[in-house]
Scaffold this motif. Structure first.
Motif, PDB file in Angstrom:
ATOM      1  N   ALA A   1      19.475   2.654  -2.234  1.00 10.38           N
ATOM      2  CA  ALA A   1      18.598   1.674  -1.593  1.00 10.38           C
ATOM      3  C   ALA A   1      17.134   1.998  -1.874  1.00 10.38           C
ATOM      4  N   ALA A   2      16.787   3.301  -1.765  1.00  9.64           N
ATOM      5  CA  ALA A   2      15.413   3.722  -2.060  1.00  9.64           C
ATOM      6  C   ALA A   2      15.082   3.490  -3.524  1.00  9.64           C
ATOM      7  N   LEU A   3      16.053   3.755  -4.377  1.00  5.79           N
ATOM      8  CA  LEU A   3      15.855   3.572  -5.821  1.00  5.79           C
ATOM      9  C   LEU A   3      15.560   2.111  -6.149  1.00  5.79           C
ATOM     10  N   TRP A   4      16.291   1.216  -5.534  1.00 12.17           N
ATOM     11  CA  TRP A   4      16.060  -0.217  -5.746  1.00 12.17           C
ATOM     12  C   TRP A   4      14.653  -0.603  -5.306  1.00 12.17           C
ATOM     13  N   ALA A   5      14.258  -0.170  -4.088  1.00 13.73           N
ATOM     14  CA  ALA A   5      12.944  -0.532  -3.567  1.00 13.73           C
ATOM     15  C   ALA A   5      11.820   0.056  -4.424  1.00 13.73           C
ATOM     16  N   LEU A   6      11.982   1.308  -4.858  1.00 11.49           N
ATOM     17  CA  LEU A   6      10.942   1.970  -5.652  1.00 11.49           C
ATOM     18  C   LEU A   6      10.832   1.381  -7.057  1.00 11.49           C
ATOM     19  N   SER A   7      11.968   0.985  -7.635  1.00 16.09           N
ATOM     20  CA  SER A   7      11.963   0.466  -9.012  1.00 16.09           C
ATOM     21  C   SER A   7      11.187  -0.837  -9.138  1.00 16.09           C
ATOM     22  N   LEU A   8      11.049  -1.551  -8.026  1.00 16.71           N
ATOM     23  CA  LEU A   8      10.315  -2.820  -8.051  1.00 16.71           C
ATOM     24  C   LEU A   8       8.831  -2.614  -8.327  1.00 16.71           C
ATOM     25  N   HIS A   9       8.360  -1.393  -8.113  1.00 16.55           N
ATOM     26  CA  HIS A   9       6.926  -1.124  -8.231  1.00 16.55           C
ATOM     27  C   HIS A   9       6.612  -0.156  -9.372  1.00 16.55           C
ATOM     28  N   GLU A  10       7.600   0.142 -10.214  1.00 16.88           N
ATOM     29  CA  GLU A  10       7.401   1.115 -11.283  1.00 16.88           C
ATOM     30  C   GLU A  10       7.435   0.443 -12.658  1.00 16.88           C
ATOM     31  N   SER A  11       6.674   1.007 -13.599  1.00 14.70           N
ATOM     32  CA  SER A  11       6.753   0.609 -15.010  1.00 14.70           C
ATOM     33  C   SER A  11       7.568   1.680 -15.719  1.00 14.70           C
TER      34      SER A  11
ATOM     35  N   GLU B   1       0.827  -1.209   0.000  1.00 14.84           N
ATOM     36  CA  GLU B   1       0.000   0.000   0.000  1.00 14.84           C
ATOM     37  C   GLU B   1       0.864   1.263   0.000  1.00 14.84           C
ATOM     38  N   ASN B   2       1.963   1.224   0.734  1.00 15.96           N
ATOM     39  CA  ASN B   2       2.873   2.374   0.762  1.00 15.96           C
ATOM     40  C   ASN B   2       3.551   2.578  -0.580  1.00 15.96           C
ATOM     41  N   ALA B   3       3.872   1.468  -1.245  1.00 18.30           N
ATOM     42  CA  ALA B   3       4.519   1.555  -2.561  1.00 18.30           C
ATOM     43  C   ALA B   3       3.621   2.276  -3.561  1.00 18.30           C
ATOM     44  N   GLN B   4       2.334   2.013  -3.491  1.00 15.70           N
ATOM     45  CA  GLN B   4       1.394   2.677  -4.398  1.00 15.70           C
ATOM     46  C   GLN B   4       1.318   4.176  -4.116  1.00 15.70           C
ATOM     47  N   ILE B   5       1.343   4.536  -2.832  1.00 16.47           N
ATOM     48  CA  ILE B   5       1.325   5.959  -2.472  1.00 16.47           C
ATOM     49  C   ILE B   5       2.597   6.636  -2.979  1.00 16.47           C
ATOM     50  N   ALA B   6       3.735   5.971  -2.770  1.00 17.48           N
ATOM     51  CA  ALA B   6       5.015   6.530  -3.222  1.00 17.48           C
ATOM     52  C   ALA B   6       5.023   6.712  -4.736  1.00 17.48           C
ATOM     53  N   LYS B   7       4.441   5.772  -5.431  1.00 17.89           N
ATOM     54  CA  LYS B   7       4.366   5.851  -6.894  1.00 17.89           C
ATOM     55  C   LYS B   7       3.538   7.058  -7.326  1.00 17.89           C
ATOM     56  N   SER B   8       2.389   7.260  -6.669  1.00 19.43           N
ATOM     57  CA  SER B   8       1.520   8.392  -7.015  1.00 19.43           C
ATOM     58  C   SER B   8       2.171   9.731  -6.679  1.00 19.43           C
ATOM     59  N   GLU B   9       3.126   9.723  -5.729  1.00 18.81           N
ATOM     60  CA  GLU B   9       3.826  10.948  -5.341  1.00 18.81           C
ATOM     61  C   GLU B   9       5.045  11.222  -6.229  1.00 18.81           C
ATOM     62  N   GLY B  10       5.310  10.333  -7.197  1.00 17.65           N
ATOM     63  CA  GLY B  10       6.472  10.515  -8.064  1.00 17.65           C
ATOM     64  C   GLY B  10       7.783  10.373  -7.316  1.00 17.65           C
ATOM     65  N   SER B  11       7.810   9.482  -6.324  1.00 19.99           N
ATOM     66  CA  SER B  11       8.983   9.347  -5.449  1.00 19.99           C
ATOM     67  C   SER B  11      10.244   8.963  -6.202  1.00 19.99           C
ATOM     68  N   LEU B  12      10.097   8.050  -7.174  1.00 23.85           N
ATOM     69  CA  LEU B  12      11.274   7.577  -7.908  1.00 23.85           C
ATOM     70  C   LEU B  12      11.977   8.735  -8.605  1.00 23.85           C
ATOM     71  N   ARG B  13      11.205   9.613  -9.216  1.00 24.45           N
ATOM     72  CA  ARG B  13      11.787  10.745  -9.949  1.00 24.45           C
ATOM     73  C   ARG B  13      12.583  11.650  -9.007  1.00 24.45           C
ATOM     74  N   PHE B  14      12.032  11.901  -7.836  1.00 27.84           N
ATOM     75  CA  PHE B  14      12.731  12.786  -6.897  1.00 27.84           C
ATOM     76  C   PHE B  14      13.955  12.120  -6.284  1.00 27.84           C
ATOM     77  N   VAL B  15      13.886  10.821  -6.052  1.00 28.61           N
ATOM     78  CA  VAL B  15      15.055  10.116  -5.528  1.00 28.61           C
ATOM     79  C   VAL B  15      16.186  10.142  -6.564  1.00 28.61           C
TER      80      VAL B  15
END
Length: 654
Positions: A497-507, A464-478
């Protein structure tokens, strides 16, 4: 001595023993310094000279209850007995030693508070024409409210005899003495030199041990210019301000005629700020209100917490009590009482919403508690509950402009996020949105970026947190954080480390994959020696390779003179003694060989040679062997091409 009950005896002091005693009537604890005098005339002169200490009434000067002469029948000698204030908290030397053992830097705010109180005390002593002559960390008490008090003054008559001075004064005790005191020509500037030595020891305690510090002072005595190198190192590596370094340099001027005076110190901006912080009357600011001395420091944590709740409206009492708790955080009694203490701390924080200082102090204490709980594998209880999370997130939201508070709370969230239960609560309380707002505002501040990325790394493990992070554009800012701070190893470690975790949930599209891969390879090259960065980037690269063959080719085809595969192989040779790092490197190799088109390039760069080397070295490590054997198996398939098969069949037919 009949009025006192001896509790213990300390081998402290250059001129005699120190007894820790309890007065039989007022039941208060004191320290009695007993100075042995074989000559009755010297004892009487010492008594006369010591009496001035009774009149030294100042909050940063140790108070003397009484001074008297007593006959010691065992050695047939007179003793001058000086009954002075005693603190169970200890002295500055023990505080420095604790920091030294932990290799922990003393925060500049603590040093600044010390500077203010010392200058205040020295101004007072100068007004009385009194010089201490032997200022050092063991002669500065830490009082229960965590203020400092100068104690153990040297009486002139006891240093008048040069032979006795050399015998009584141990070599190490002379370390903080000014050059003129060692020549037995003290003046009112002598204590300035000693204060400078103490400041230098406080600043260097996380870098050097006692022996190295002693050597450092000896070098400075011989070559004053060497201090420029030390202070520059402290400024660059420990981030102490230029103004503090300049102050130390002024104090450690070897020539007393040139050395700054106490009155000249009052004109320095750094000292003015220090006087304000410690509440000195010299700053023109009011001191703490009457009544704060009633805080029950010695009656245990429960009594202290009860008092804090009763006096919850009094801001100054809360500040002093929190300061005391912060000092004792590593004591077992305080750590074990965290479940009782946290609700009180939250109540204080909510009650004083407008006091930034109180909120920051509470959050620092909560952070220490959380770090200790994580260290002890305790991830439950009130600390990891919505009680804390719902209290700190609104403060983080409303105090966006205060960078230090943002940094503290981000670090606290990062630690709390290590608990899955707390991680879910943070997500439900809009914690990810709050973290991202802070990250956007302070994207140029590495001290904020590190805990923000660290918190995201832990939080997005939860779906659920991964989806929120995705909607916030977290990967781009990291990615922006990584690009801006790519030279900073601590930021790279956290962001990768954050980039690795976020990339698992991004297309991700091809352009994004290429940009991310090139950035990771650049970071990899810059921080090849740091194990944690190598591990984190290997995790990220393995995930990206799994997503697209383009990533594999981008690693293999040199860009900007950076050969990704060569760097990864090079990292193995740098970290071949660390099985965890080697295992993560092997994971990248295994992902690469999943694509048949890259196999020839891998063989041309002799990946099989590296793998066989790993196989031999880690023959007993089953996890690494599985990865290596799987990778070698894939590489070996390239050995049988269709053309080879035709040649083999022709040979058979002939």
């Amino acid at each position: 001595m009949e009025n006192y009950e001896i509790l213990e005896t300390e081998p402290k002091g250059c001129y005699g023993v120190v007894h820790i005693v309890k007065h039989r009537k007022d039941r208060k604890t004191y320290a009695i310094k007993m100075i042995e005098c074989m000559d009755e005339a010297i004892a009487n002169q010492g008594l006369k000279e010591s009496l001035i200490l009774i009149g030294l009434d100042h909050p940063n000067i140790c108070s003397y209850k009484e001074i008297f002469v007593a006959w010691d029948e065992e050695v047939s000698a007179m003793n001058v007995c000086m009954v002075m204030e005693y603190s169970s908290v200890g002295d500055l030397a023990s505080y420095i030693q604790d920091k030294r053992q932990r290799k922990e830097k003393i925060r500049e705010m603590v040093i600044k508070n010390f500077v203010g109180q010392m200058v205040d005390g020295l101004v007072f002593l100068q007004s009385k024409q009194v010089s201490h002559r032997n200022l050092k960390p063991t002669n500065i008490l830490l009082l229960p409210d965590l203020s400092f008090a100068i104690c153990d003054f040297v009486v002139p008559v006891f240093v008048s005899d040069e032979v006795k001075f050399k015998i009584r004064m141990k070599e190490y005790s002379k370390l903080w003495m000014s050059p003129e005191v060692l020549e037995r020509l003290p003046n009112l500037k002598s204590d300035i030199w000693s204060t400078g030595c103490i400041l230098l020891e406080m600043m260097t305690c996380s870098m050097v041990d006692e022996n190295a510090f002693e050597q450092l002072i000896r070098i400075i005595r011989k070559d004053w210019k060497y201090m420029n190198f030390i202070l520059e190192k402290l400024h660059v590596e420990k981030k102490y301000t230029v103004n503090l370094c300049n102050l130390v340099q002024l104090m450690l001027e070897p020539d007393p005629a040139v050395r700054t005076s106490v009155t000249a110190l009052l004109d320095l901006q750094y000292v003015k700020e220090s006087l304000v912080i410690c509440g000195s009357w010299l700053s023109g600011k009011k001191k703490s209100p009457v009544g704060t001395e009633q805080v029950p420091f010695r009656e245990g944590i429960d009594k202290l917490l009860e008092f804090m709740l009763v006096e919850i409206d009094v801001e100054e009492i809360q500040k002093i009590a929190l300061k005391y708790i912060a000092y004792l955080l590593y004591e077992s009694e305080v750590l074990e009482s965290s479940e009782r203490m946290v609700p009180v701390l939250i109540s204080i924080m909510k009650h004083h919403k407008d006091c930034l200082e109180l909120q920051a102090r509470v959050c620092r204490i909560l952070l220490k508690f959380a770090m200790k709980a994580t260290e002890d594998s305790i991830e439950e209880g009130v600390l990891f509950s919505d009680t804390v999370i719902n209290a700190i997130l609104p403060i983080m939201e409303s105090r966006q402009k205060f960078v230090e508070l943002q940094q503290i709370i981000c670090n606290l969230l990062m630690v709390l996020a290590g608990s899955e239960a707390a991680g879910k609560l943070i997500g439900m309380a809009n914690g990810i949105q709050t973290i991202m707002r802070t990250l956007r505002i302070y994207i140029d501040n590495s001290h904020v970026c590190i805990p923000c990325c660290g918190a995201l790394w832990s939080l997005v493990v939860i779906k659920e947190n991964a989806q929120i992070a995705k909607s916030e554009g977290s990967l781009r800012f990291v990615l922006q954080v990584l690009e801006k701070h790519i030279q900073n190893g601590d930021v790279v470690e956290s962001a990768s480390a954050a980039l690795w975790a976020l990339s698992l949930h991004e297309s991700l599209n091809d352009e994004q994959l290429e940009d991310i891969t090139l950035l990771l390879i650049e970071a990899f090259e810059l921080h090849l020696r740091k194990e944690t960065i190598v591990k984190n980037i290997c995790f990220a690269l393995a995930s990206l390779i799994r997503m697209s063959e383009l990533v594999a080719f981008r690693i293999l085809v040199p860009e900007n003179n950076r050969d990704g595969l060569a760097l990864i192989i090079q990292s193995y040779h740098k970290h071949f003694t660390d099985p965890e790092v080697v295992q993560d490197i092997c994971m990248v190799f295994l992902e690469l060989v999943q694509y048949e088109d890259v196999l020839p390039e891998l063989l041309s760069q002799k990946l099989d040679v590296t793998l066989n080397s790993i196989k031999i070295k880690f023959a007993s490590n089953e996890d690494i062997l599985i990865l290596v054997d799987s990778t070698l198996s894939k590489l070996q398939t390239i050995g049988s091409s269709p053309q080879d098969e035709d040649v083999d069949s022709n040979v058979v037919s002939i």
